[in-house]
Design an enzyme around this catalytic site. Structure first.
Site, PDB file in Angstrom:
ATOM      1  CE  LYS A 112      -4.261  -1.383   2.105  1.00 32.54           C
ATOM      2  NZ  LYS A 112      -5.317  -1.570   3.383  1.00 32.54           N
ATOM      3  CE  LYS A 195      -6.119  -8.348  -1.218  1.00 32.96           C
ATOM      4  NZ  LYS A 195      -5.701  -7.989  -0.639  1.00 32.96           N
ATOM      5  CE  LYS A 198     -12.139  -0.656   0.293  1.00 31.70           C
ATOM      6  NZ  LYS A 198     -12.166  -1.739   1.291  1.00 31.70           N
TER       7      LYS A 198
HETATM    8  P1  TYM Z   1     -10.886  -5.669   4.105  1.00 36.49           P
HETATM    9  O1  TYM Z   1     -11.366  -4.613   4.762  1.00 36.49           O
HETATM   10  O2  TYM Z   1     -10.093  -5.575   3.013  1.00 36.49           O
HETATM   11  O3  TYM Z   1     -11.317  -7.254   3.554  1.00 36.49           O
HETATM   12  C1  TYM Z   1     -12.657  -8.498   4.054  1.00 36.49           C
HETATM   13  C2  TYM Z   1     -12.095  -9.468   4.585  1.00 36.49           C
HETATM   14  O4  TYM Z   1     -12.445 -10.262   3.049  1.00 36.49           O
HETATM   15  C3  TYM Z   1     -11.389 -11.254   2.595  1.00 36.49           C
HETATM   16  N1  TYM Z   1     -11.095 -10.983   1.291  1.00 36.49           N
HETATM   17  C4  TYM Z   1     -10.515 -11.926   0.515  1.00 36.49           C
HETATM   18  N2  TYM Z   1     -11.169 -13.006   0.470  1.00 36.49           N
HETATM   19  C5  TYM Z   1     -10.342 -14.143  -0.524  1.00 36.49           C
HETATM   20  N3  TYM Z   1     -10.204 -13.414  -1.932  1.00 36.49           N
HETATM   21  C6  TYM Z   1     -10.255 -11.882  -1.310  1.00 36.49           C
HETATM   22  N4  TYM Z   1     -10.001 -11.542  -3.101  1.00 36.49           N
HETATM   23  C7  TYM Z   1     -10.485 -11.238  -0.380  1.00 36.49           C
HETATM   24  N5  TYM Z   1     -10.156  -9.843  -0.492  1.00 36.49           N
HETATM   25  C8  TYM Z   1     -10.976  -9.412   0.408  1.00 36.49           C
HETATM   26  C9  TYM Z   1     -10.042 -10.804   3.359  1.00 36.49           C
HETATM   27  O5  TYM Z   1      -9.027 -11.658   3.990  1.00 36.49           O
HETATM   28  C10 TYM Z   1     -11.094 -10.126   5.259  1.00 36.49           C
HETATM   29  O6  TYM Z   1     -10.989 -11.542   5.910  1.00 36.49           O
HETATM   30  N6  TYM Z   1      -7.374  -5.736   8.246  1.00 36.49           N
HETATM   31  C11 TYM Z   1      -9.089  -6.173   7.681  1.00 36.49           C
HETATM   32  C12 TYM Z   1      -9.807  -5.714   8.952  1.00 36.49           C
HETATM   33  C13 TYM Z   1     -10.154  -6.635   9.609  1.00 36.49           C
HETATM   34  C14 TYM Z   1     -10.247  -7.280  10.583  1.00 36.49           C
HETATM   35  C15 TYM Z   1      -9.765  -7.396  11.932  1.00 36.49           C
HETATM   36  C16 TYM Z   1      -9.807  -8.451  10.640  1.00 36.49           C
HETATM   37  C17 TYM Z   1     -10.408  -5.280  11.249  1.00 36.49           C
HETATM   38  N7  TYM Z   1      -9.824  -5.878  12.328  1.00 36.49           N
HETATM   39  C18 TYM Z   1      -9.769  -8.278  12.917  1.00 36.49           C
HETATM   40  C19 TYM Z   1     -10.364 -10.109  11.421  1.00 36.49           C
HETATM   41  C20 TYM Z   1      -9.962  -9.732  12.539  1.00 36.49           C
HETATM   42  C21 TYM Z   1      -8.631  -6.292   6.176  1.00 36.49           C
HETATM   43  O7  TYM Z   1      -8.932  -4.855   5.836  1.00 36.49           O
HETATM   44  O8  TYM Z   1     -10.332  -6.874   5.373  1.00 36.49           O
END
Ligand code: TYM
Length: 332
Positions: A112, A195, A198
């Site tokens: 990022k 992957k 967004k």
């Molecule tokens: P975020 O908002 O980017 O994504 C949310 C969830 O979706 C999953 N994900 C995917 N899984 C499979 N294939 C993909 N292409 C794909 N894109 C996204 C992510 O792995 C995630 O599970 N840091 C985290 C949010 C967070 C969090 C937490 C998660 C903050 N605190 C505590 C678990 C526990 C994030 O940015 O996810």
């Protein structure tokens, strides 16, 4: 019952198929057997510039999508991160036991910060994984259902928990990642080496859950494949087809073998057309329910406030213990 915690960043228009299959479907399935806590992580969202009015709207939209996917408030706690101050408070403490180099090794930060450039790379973006560790550790979490891209953040969380425990005495439960194979990583339909995300340069390969069904079907039917004709699972040689098979498996609950066998001797066109139908059909009630929930934002806010109360009570208990261990004066 094991405690499950997970969260997603609020996104302005819609969650995508990676979020849905990679995480949300598992969150829903776990509800029967665990003590689930699900969060909309708006504190994380502001690590990149956000329009305030849009952010509020995004948080509601994301909460509505959790509910529409089947998160049930009888069984799950659902809340918005900024409404529970303990998250930011614990993140501060954990930041003081996180190495600068350790945080700098997070690949998501490296990606990022490279993409945003030095000017837009904030300290908040750097400490993002520490806040994520706080989210998880505040609830004595056992399992964290996420996609594969969060694996390294989970490792950091475990390291920080262990480090705190050995320095200050047993305080935190050491959590484990829960990452089922088939849905761990959904790829971009136009670029199956990246992957689904967004932040992709183009939206052509990004299936957004709230898109018009015609748009979704078209994106799936236009997915990139390869010059062969054979439908078989091979991540290296056939990333496009393998991604479609993964999506098919995650969306239908069938095994890759069953699906590959059904399409033996048939063309890519058949697979894409039928997968498009399957995904559209699956998302139809989800979309309708999301829009219905968004029609009543006051009710949504009320449900989220109840969730925040429930979460706060649990988080405050753990935070008080942390403050005690660290040596802060107790407030009378
Ligand atoms: P975020 O908002 O980017 O994504 C949310 C969830 O979706 C999953 N994900 C995917 N899984 C499979 N294939 C993909 N292409 C794909 N894109 C996204 C992510 O792995 C995630 O599970 N840091 C985290 C949010 C967070 C969090 C937490 C998660 C903050 N605190 C505590 C678990 C526990 C994030 O940015 O996810």
């Amino acid at each position: 019952r094991p405690v499950v915690f997970s969260g997603m960043q609020p996104s302005s228009d819609s969650l995508h198929l990676g979020n849905y299959l990679g995480a949300l479907v598992n969150w829903v399935a776990l509800q029967d057997t665990v003590d689930p806590i699900y969060c909309v992580v708006d504190l994380h969202a502001i690590t990149v510039a956000q329009d305030p009015a849009k952010l509020r709207e995004s948080s509601r939209r994301t909460a509505a999508q959790y509910l529409a996917a089947g998160i049930d408030l009888e069984r799950s706690t659902l809340f918005v991160q900024s409404q529970v101050p303990a998250h930011a408070e614990l993140a501060w403490v954990l930041g003081t036991i996180t190495g600068f180099g350790e945080a700098g090794r997070m690949t998501q930060f490296k990606d990022k910060s490279q993409r945003y450039g030095a000017e837009s790379t904030t300290v908040g973006l750097f400490t993002y994984p520490v806040l994520m560790a706080a989210d998880i550790l505040l609830y004595e979490t056992n399992l964290v259902p996420v996609g594969d891209d969060q694996r390294q953040h989970l490792e950091l969380t475990r390291d920080l928990a262990g480090r705190f425990n050995s320095r200050y005495g047993e305080t935190f439960v050491i959590p484990e990642a829960y990452i089922p194979e088939a849905s761990a990583r959904i790829y971009d339909l136009q670029d199956p080496s990246a992957k689904m995300s967004k932040s992709a340069a183009s939206e052509a390969g990004l299936v957004k859950l709230l898109d018009d069904p015609k748009v979704t079907a078209k994106k799936i039917k236009s997915a990139v494949t390869d010059a062969e004709r054979e439908i078989r699972y091979d991540r290296q040689a056939k990333p496009g087809i393998s991604n479609l098979l993964d999506i098919y498996a995650a969306a239908s609950g069938e095994s890759i073998e069953t699906i590959a066998a059904r399409y033996e001797g048939r063309g890519y066109g058949d697979l894409k057309k039928e997968l498009a139908e399957l995904v559209v059909e699956r998302l139809e009630p989800f979309r309708a329910r999301t829009f219905e929930l968004l029609d009543d934002p006051a009710e949504l806010d009320r449900l989220l406030a109840i969730g925040a109360d429930k979460a706060s009570e649990r988080a405050e208990r753990v935070l008080a213990q942390v403050y005690e261990r660290v040596g802060f004066l107790r407030r009378r």
